[in-house]
Design a protein around this motif. Structure first.
Motif, PDB file in Angstrom:
ATOM      1  N   VAL A  86       0.860  -1.182   0.000  1.00 21.23           N
ATOM      2  CA  VAL A  86       0.000   0.000   0.000  1.00 21.23           C
ATOM      3  C   VAL A  86       0.900   1.236   0.000  1.00 21.23           C
ATOM      4  O   VAL A  86       1.924   1.284   0.687  1.00 21.23           O
ATOM      5  N   ARG A  87       0.515   2.221  -0.798  1.00 19.64           N
ATOM      6  CA  ARG A  87       1.270   3.468  -0.904  1.00 19.64           C
ATOM      7  C   ARG A  87       0.360   4.638  -0.533  1.00 19.64           C
ATOM      8  O   ARG A  87      -0.794   4.707  -0.983  1.00 19.64           O
ATOM      9  N   ALA A  88       0.896   5.550   0.258  1.00 19.14           N
ATOM     10  CA  ALA A  88       0.217   6.815   0.530  1.00 19.14           C
ATOM     11  C   ALA A  88       0.978   7.932  -0.172  1.00 19.14           C
ATOM     12  O   ALA A  88       2.210   7.974  -0.132  1.00 19.14           O
ATOM     13  N   LEU A  89       0.247   8.820  -0.828  1.00 20.14           N
ATOM     14  CA  LEU A  89       0.841   9.945  -1.550  1.00 20.14           C
ATOM     15  C   LEU A  89       0.154  11.222  -1.101  1.00 20.14           C
ATOM     16  O   LEU A  89      -1.079  11.316  -1.137  1.00 20.14           O
ATOM     17  N   ILE A  90       0.941  12.209  -0.677  1.00 24.17           N
ATOM     18  CA  ILE A  90       0.410  13.500  -0.252  1.00 24.17           C
ATOM     19  C   ILE A  90       0.684  14.518  -1.349  1.00 24.17           C
ATOM     20  O   ILE A  90       1.823  14.665  -1.809  1.00 24.17           O
ATOM     21  N   VAL A  91      -0.364  15.202  -1.777  1.00 24.52           N
ATOM     22  CA  VAL A  91      -0.299  16.043  -2.979  1.00 24.52           C
ATOM     23  C   VAL A  91      -0.808  17.443  -2.686  1.00 24.52           C
ATOM     24  O   VAL A  91      -1.793  17.629  -1.957  1.00 24.52           O
ATOM     25  N   ASP A  92      -0.155  18.444  -3.258  1.00 25.46           N
ATOM     26  CA  ASP A  92      -0.599  19.837  -3.220  1.00 25.46           C
ATOM     27  C   ASP A  92      -1.802  19.971  -4.155  1.00 25.46           C
ATOM     28  O   ASP A  92      -1.701  19.688  -5.356  1.00 25.46           O
ATOM     29  N   THR A  93      -2.926  20.388  -3.632  1.00 31.90           N
ATOM     30  CA  THR A  93      -4.152  20.429  -4.431  1.00 31.90           C
ATOM     31  C   THR A  93      -4.124  21.529  -5.495  1.00 31.90           C
ATOM     32  O   THR A  93      -4.934  21.499  -6.424  1.00 31.90           O
ATOM     33  N   ARG A  94      -3.213  22.495  -5.378  1.00 32.80           N
ATOM     34  CA  ARG A  94      -3.149  23.561  -6.376  1.00 32.80           C
ATOM     35  C   ARG A  94      -2.407  23.117  -7.622  1.00 32.80           C
ATOM     36  O   ARG A  94      -2.779  23.470  -8.744  1.00 32.80           O
ATOM     37  N   THR A  95      -1.326  22.335  -7.430  1.00 36.62           N
ATOM     38  CA  THR A  95      -0.416  22.043  -8.543  1.00 36.62           C
ATOM     39  C   THR A  95      -0.236  20.558  -8.826  1.00 36.62           C
ATOM     40  O   THR A  95       0.305  20.195  -9.871  1.00 36.62           O
ATOM     41  N   GLU A 139      -2.320  -2.381   9.198  1.00 34.38           N
ATOM     42  CA  GLU A 139      -0.958  -1.928   9.497  1.00 34.38           C
ATOM     43  C   GLU A 139      -0.435  -1.033   8.383  1.00 34.38           C
ATOM     44  O   GLU A 139       0.239  -0.033   8.636  1.00 34.38           O
ATOM     45  N   GLY A 140      -0.739  -1.401   7.143  1.00 40.33           N
ATOM     46  CA  GLY A 140      -0.264  -0.627   6.009  1.00 40.33           C
ATOM     47  C   GLY A 140      -0.904   0.738   5.903  1.00 40.33           C
ATOM     48  O   GLY A 140      -0.253   1.717   5.508  1.00 40.33           O
ATOM     49  N   LEU A 141      -2.188   0.842   6.244  1.00 37.79           N
ATOM     50  CA  LEU A 141      -2.880   2.129   6.186  1.00 37.79           C
ATOM     51  C   LEU A 141      -2.214   3.136   7.119  1.00 37.79           C
ATOM     52  O   LEU A 141      -1.920   4.278   6.725  1.00 37.79           O
ATOM     53  N   GLU A 142      -1.959   2.719   8.336  1.00 31.01           N
ATOM     54  CA  GLU A 142      -1.344   3.626   9.308  1.00 31.01           C
ATOM     55  C   GLU A 142       0.107   3.927   8.946  1.00 31.01           C
ATOM     56  O   GLU A 142       0.529   5.092   8.929  1.00 31.01           O
ATOM     57  N   ASP A 143       0.888   2.894   8.651  1.00 24.82           N
ATOM     58  CA  ASP A 143       2.314   3.092   8.386  1.00 24.82           C
ATOM     59  C   ASP A 143       2.548   3.941   7.132  1.00 24.82           C
ATOM     60  O   ASP A 143       3.413   4.820   7.130  1.00 24.82           O
ATOM     61  N   SER A 144       1.790   3.698   6.074  1.00 24.76           N
ATOM     62  CA  SER A 144       2.030   4.424   4.817  1.00 24.76           C
ATOM     63  C   SER A 144       1.690   5.901   4.953  1.00 24.76           C
ATOM     64  O   SER A 144       2.445   6.767   4.485  1.00 24.76           O
ATOM     65  N   ILE A 145       0.569   6.217   5.614  1.00 21.94           N
ATOM     66  CA  ILE A 145       0.186   7.630   5.758  1.00 21.94           C
ATOM     67  C   ILE A 145       1.133   8.361   6.700  1.00 21.94           C
ATOM     68  O   ILE A 145       1.599   9.468   6.400  1.00 21.94           O
ATOM     69  N   ARG A 146       1.455   7.744   7.826  1.00 16.64           N
ATOM     70  CA  ARG A 146       2.378   8.399   8.760  1.00 16.64           C
ATOM     71  C   ARG A 146       3.763   8.565   8.120  1.00 16.64           C
ATOM     72  O   ARG A 146       4.428   9.593   8.293  1.00 16.64           O
ATOM     73  N   GLY A 147       4.182   7.551   7.366  1.00 14.51           N
ATOM     74  CA  GLY A 147       5.479   7.652   6.705  1.00 14.51           C
ATOM     75  C   GLY A 147       5.510   8.750   5.664  1.00 14.51           C
ATOM     76  O   GLY A 147       6.521   9.460   5.518  1.00 14.51           O
ATOM     77  N   ALA A 148       4.417   8.911   4.925  1.00 10.78           N
ATOM     78  CA  ALA A 148       4.354   9.975   3.915  1.00 10.78           C
ATOM     79  C   ALA A 148       4.336  11.347   4.580  1.00 10.78           C
ATOM     80  O   ALA A 148       4.988  12.292   4.099  1.00 10.78           O
ATOM     81  N   LEU A 149       3.609  11.473   5.670  1.00  9.51           N
ATOM     82  CA  LEU A 149       3.556  12.756   6.379  1.00  9.51           C
ATOM     83  C   LEU A 149       4.918  13.147   6.930  1.00  9.51           C
ATOM     84  O   LEU A 149       5.281  14.335   6.957  1.00  9.51           O
ATOM     85  N   GLU A 150       5.690  12.168   7.367  1.00 11.75           N
ATOM     86  CA  GLU A 150       7.022  12.460   7.913  1.00 11.75           C
ATOM     87  C   GLU A 150       7.957  13.044   6.862  1.00 11.75           C
ATOM     88  O   GLU A 150       8.924  13.739   7.198  1.00 11.75           O
ATOM     89  N   GLN A 151       7.695  12.771   5.587  1.00  7.97           N
ATOM     90  CA  GLN A 151       8.538  13.311   4.518  1.00  7.97           C
ATOM     91  C   GLN A 151       8.197  14.764   4.186  1.00  7.97           C
ATOM     92  O   GLN A 151       8.953  15.441   3.496  1.00  7.97           O
ATOM     93  N   CYS A 152       7.051  15.226   4.640  1.00 12.19           N
ATOM     94  CA  CYS A 152       6.602  16.575   4.302  1.00 12.19           C
ATOM     95  C   CYS A 152       7.175  17.597   5.280  1.00 12.19           C
ATOM     96  O   CYS A 152       7.628  17.258   6.369  1.00 12.19           O
ATOM     97  N   GLY A 153       7.103  18.830   4.869  1.00  9.41           N
ATOM     98  CA  GLY A 153       7.562  19.903   5.734  1.00  9.41           C
ATOM     99  C   GLY A 153       6.612  20.132   6.893  1.00  9.41           C
ATOM    100  O   GLY A 153       5.511  19.572   6.939  1.00  9.41           O
ATOM    101  N   PRO A 154       7.011  20.950   7.849  1.00 13.70           N
ATOM    102  CA  PRO A 154       6.161  21.225   9.014  1.00 13.70           C
ATOM    103  C   PRO A 154       4.861  21.909   8.589  1.00 13.70           C
ATOM    104  O   PRO A 154       4.839  22.722   7.669  1.00 13.70           O
TER     105      PRO A 154
END
Length: 557
Positions: A14-23, A59-74
């Motif tokens: 499972v992959r979580a991807l965080i995206v800027d909704t503008r671009t 397990e994958g739902l929690e780990d993938s989203i938290r892991g993706a959030l950790e890569q983002c800025g504050p």
């Protein structure tokens, strides 16, 4: 500045991807590999049984989203406004009255029949045959007519019936059945009641014989004629379905705490991976969106006016709003694509795995390095050598039915075949023939759409094979004799899911508006070589004749 999360549940991870909704800028991504699946638990490939434990998903739902959030800025987590989910399908599970998968209950933890039945599970071949026979003979509505006229063992009702017949404990404890893509959004909002959770239009229309013309699911009389075990189940399922731009609720307290997100985050109705991948690849009418991975899923959209009363035979259904709201979504695909290349690679790895392991005088570290490097380079080296073989240069011809045939005209009983072998045939030649076979299978799908009056101007490709294999892509372009654009995003499926979430959250007014703002465009385009296209036109006719022969003879056995 707002962000959405697309969660893409695949066959292996499972992959979580965080995206800027503008671009559409991809801010962070993280992959979680299913541990139980990776160990091969609960599966029996020789028996076509493929099951996944719900704990892998949780397990994958929690780990993938938290892991993706950790890569983002504050501050990004505070500006997440929407989450949407895609999954494989049809991947249903038996649930109790509260909507909890049976495998999460005491006594069912190790029972494969209490787990999610993965899309490629073919244990329900007999049940699919029975559904097809009854649909044509019972004297009432043919409930398969919007499913391409042929029901598959990969789909909802066949799998449910098979498990009800096979497992008495599951039969006695299964209050209802839920698709993977419906269970995860319900879980996120905190209410998995089978009668309340919003069911995916995509899943129900393409795999469960749901249609507005029928008033929903197949009639009770039909289901009971199929098997009395189905009596009363329809009342515990659903009538209404929802497309991907619909909000099912907001993030519940439990999952808001687990993910570190606000309870104001909107959660969207789920859908299948290929359909939302088509969004991420910026699908438009008359362009076939082709997800090219272990298998393929081929998506088309057309206006209701263009489709009219036309029913395309032998595909995986045509459903209003299954991809883009307001448009008819048409689905086809191949049961095996990249899986065939992997199978051949594994075949060639056998002597390395077995012989090297028994070599005397070679330490274990060297043996392991030989195995790992050989496995890692096998397909790349085969591709390099196969590229030197010209179209029509050899007599080798293959059929791409190693995992049965999905479309056109589903038949999961079929097997692959190779002909024209000589003592001079080498591995690269066979590999190229296998690649060509998958391209011919793709051509069969395109031809069926065109024969049924659906125009195709070109192809939009996404997925691992599209990004990694110029050899495969050029051969497919030559065989189809059509240009192929490759989506730029490495994660087009998760991106499409994040686009849907942006509409769910109200950031964009429609799916096309979200695609325009968040789409990544295309990184390359393959054009058919005229000379190769002419050769392949003749070889394609040989492929069709070979297929007819094998299918006819197989049916006699």
């Amino acid at each position: 500045m707002t962000y959405t999360i697309g969660v893409d549940f695949g066959s292996d991870s499972v992959r979580a991807l965080i995206v800027d909704t503008r671009t559409g800028e991809e801010m962070g991504t993280h992959v979680f590999n299913y541990p139980r699946w990776k160990e091969g638990k609960f599966c029996d490939p020789s028996g076509n049984r493929f099951r996944q434990h719900p704990l892998d998903y949780l397990e994958g739902l929690e780990d993938s989203i938290r892991g993706a959030l950790e890569q983002c800025g504050p501050g990004v987590s505070q500006k997440v406004v929407g989450i949407s989910v895609d999954t494989t399908g049809s991947t249903p599970v038996a649930v109790n009255r509260e909507g909890t998968p049976l495998a999460l209950l005491p006594g069912f933890e190790e029972n494969p029949n209490a787990m999610f039945v993965l899309w490629k599970d073919h244990t329900a071949l007999k049940e699919a045959d029975e559904i097809n026979a009854l649909a044509r003979s019972w004297g009432g509505e043919d409930y398969t007519k919007f499913e391409g006229g042929i029901y598959s063992s990969e789909w909802f009702w066949a799998k449910v019936l098979h498990l009800l017949r096979e497992d008495k404990d599951v039969r006695e404890h299964a209050w209802s059945w839920v698709e993977h893509c419906d269970w995860i959004p319900a879980l996120l909002v905190g209410d998995t009641d089978p009668l309340k959770l919003k069911r995916s239009r995509c899943a129900a229309g393409h795999k469960a014989m749901w249609h507005e013309q029928f008033g929903g699911l197949p009639d009770e009389e039909f289901l009971v004629k199929l098997d009395p075990l189905l009596k009363g189940l329809k009342e515990r399922l659903f009538d209404e379905t929802y497309s991907c731009e619909v909000k099912v609720g907001t993030l519940g307290d439990e999952w808001a705490r687990k993910l570190g997100l606000s309870t104001d985050v909107s959660v969207g109705a789920g859908a299948f991976d290929a359909h939302l991948g088509a969004l991420g690849a910026e699908i438009i009418p008359h362009y076939l969106s082709k997800v090219m991975g272990t298998s393929t899923c081929d998506m088309l959209i057309a206006s209701p006016e263009e489709v009219g009363e036309n029913l395309v035979e032998g595909i995986c259904g045509q459903v209003d709003g299954s991809i883009v709201p307001g448009m008819i979504g048409l689905e086809a695909g191949q049961s095996a694509f990249g899986d065939i290349y992997a199978w051949f690679s594994d075949l060639l790895m056998w002597p390395i795995e077995q012989v090297v392991a028994g070599l005397d005088g070679v330490d274990e570290e060297v043996k392991q390095k030989i195995r790992e490097e050989s496995a890692g380079k096998m397909i790349a080296e085969l591709s390099k050598a196969a590229a030197k073989v010209h179209p029509g240069e050899t007599s080798v011809l293959a059929l791409d039915w190693m995992n049965g045939r999905r479309t056109p005209d589903a038949n999961q009983n079929l097997k692959g075949a190779i002909m024209g072998l000589t003592l001079g045939t080498d591995a690269p030649t066979i590999f190229r023939a296998l690649v060509e076979a998958t391209a011919y299978g793709a051509r069969m799908i395109v031809d069926r759409f065109v024969e049924e009056g659906v125009r195709i101007d070109g192809v939009i490709a996404l997925g691992g094979v599209a990004k990694k294999s110029p050899l495969v892509m050029q051969i497919v372009a030559d065989v189809l004799n059509k240009p192929i654009k490759v989506a730029r995003s490495e994660q087009a499926v998760a991106l499409g899911t994040a686009m849907a979430a942006a509409v769910v959250a109200g950031v964009h007014a429609s799916i096309p508006e979200a695609q325009e703002a968040m789409g990544g465009g295309f990184e390359t385009e393959y054009h058919p070589d005229p000379a190769s296209a002419r050769v392949y036109a003749g070889l394609y006719e040989q492929y069709k004749r070979f297929g007819l022969f094998v299918e006819k003879e197989t049916c006699r056995m």
